[in-house]
Design a protein around this motif. Structure first.
Motif, PDB file in Angstrom:
ATOM      1  N   ARG A   3       0.846  -1.176   0.000  1.00  0.00           N
ATOM      2  CA  ARG A   3       0.000   0.000   0.000  1.00  0.00           C
ATOM      3  C   ARG A   3       0.889   1.236   0.000  1.00  0.00           C
ATOM      4  NH1 ARG A   3      -3.820  -0.982   4.992  1.00  0.00           N
ATOM      5  NH2 ARG A   3      -1.783  -0.744   5.929  1.00  0.00           N
ATOM      6  N   PRO A   4       0.476   2.312  -0.711  1.00  0.00           N
ATOM      7  CA  PRO A   4       1.285   3.532  -0.759  1.00  0.00           C
ATOM      8  C   PRO A   4       1.526   4.154   0.620  1.00  0.00           C
ATOM      9  CG  PRO A   4      -0.421   3.595  -2.449  1.00  0.00           C
ATOM     10  CD  PRO A   4      -0.676   2.388  -1.596  1.00  0.00           C
ATOM     11  N   VAL A   5       0.604   3.973   1.549  1.00  0.00           N
ATOM     12  CA  VAL A   5       0.736   4.546   2.879  1.00  0.00           C
ATOM     13  C   VAL A   5       1.950   3.951   3.599  1.00  0.00           C
ATOM     14  CG1 VAL A   5      -0.419   4.806   5.113  1.00  0.00           C
ATOM     15  CG2 VAL A   5      -1.738   4.931   3.005  1.00  0.00           C
ATOM     16  N   GLN A   6       2.319   2.765   3.233  1.00  0.00           N
ATOM     17  CA  GLN A   6       3.444   2.076   3.845  1.00  0.00           C
ATOM     18  C   GLN A   6       4.750   2.854   3.635  1.00  0.00           C
ATOM     19  OE1 GLN A   6       3.656  -1.816   2.227  1.00  0.00           O
ATOM     20  NE2 GLN A   6       5.729  -2.214   2.933  1.00  0.00           N
ATOM     21  N   LEU A   8       4.978   6.209   3.357  1.00  0.00           N
ATOM     22  CA  LEU A   8       4.845   7.578   3.821  1.00  0.00           C
ATOM     23  C   LEU A   8       5.932   7.988   4.823  1.00  0.00           C
ATOM     24  CD1 LEU A   8       3.197  10.152   3.576  1.00  0.00           C
ATOM     25  CD2 LEU A   8       1.745   9.319   5.421  1.00  0.00           C
TER      26      LEU A   8
END
Length: 103
Positions: A3-6, A8
């Motif tokens: 996931r892109p949030v990973q 951040l």
């Protein structure tokens, strides 16, 4: 699948390092005797008076609310500025480089 949030925290860390490093370089730059300095003082302080009483003169035409550029030939100019109310004294040449001004 990631996931892109990973990513951040890593992205924020890189952005922080890229923005803070130039500022730390300016703050940590050694002052050269006789070179221009940026004098930072409390809001409402008479910056011109602080520089002049410390044995220097104000240079430049623009003013910031809490800073002014000054210079002096006196060896103890930095100490006098601090005694007369300056919060910080920064290397003027390094700051101009950070702002993109060529000297």
């Amino acid at each position: 699948m990631t996931r892109p949030v990973q990513f951040l925290p890593a992205i924020l860390g890189i952005v922080f390092c890229l923005t803070v490093t130039p500022v730390l370089a300016v703050v940590g730059a050694p002052l050269k005797e006789g070179a221009p300095v940026v004098v930072v003082a409390a809001p409402g302080a008479d910056l011109d008076r602080i520089v002049e009483v410390s044995g220097g003169w104000v240079i430049g035409v623009s003013r910031a609310p809490m800073a002014v550029m000054g210079a002096s030939d006196a060896e103890d100019f930095e100490d006098r500025l601090k005694e007369n109310g300056a919060w910080a004294i920064l290397d003027g040449e390094a700051l101009s480089w950070l702002c993109g001004v060529k000297t």
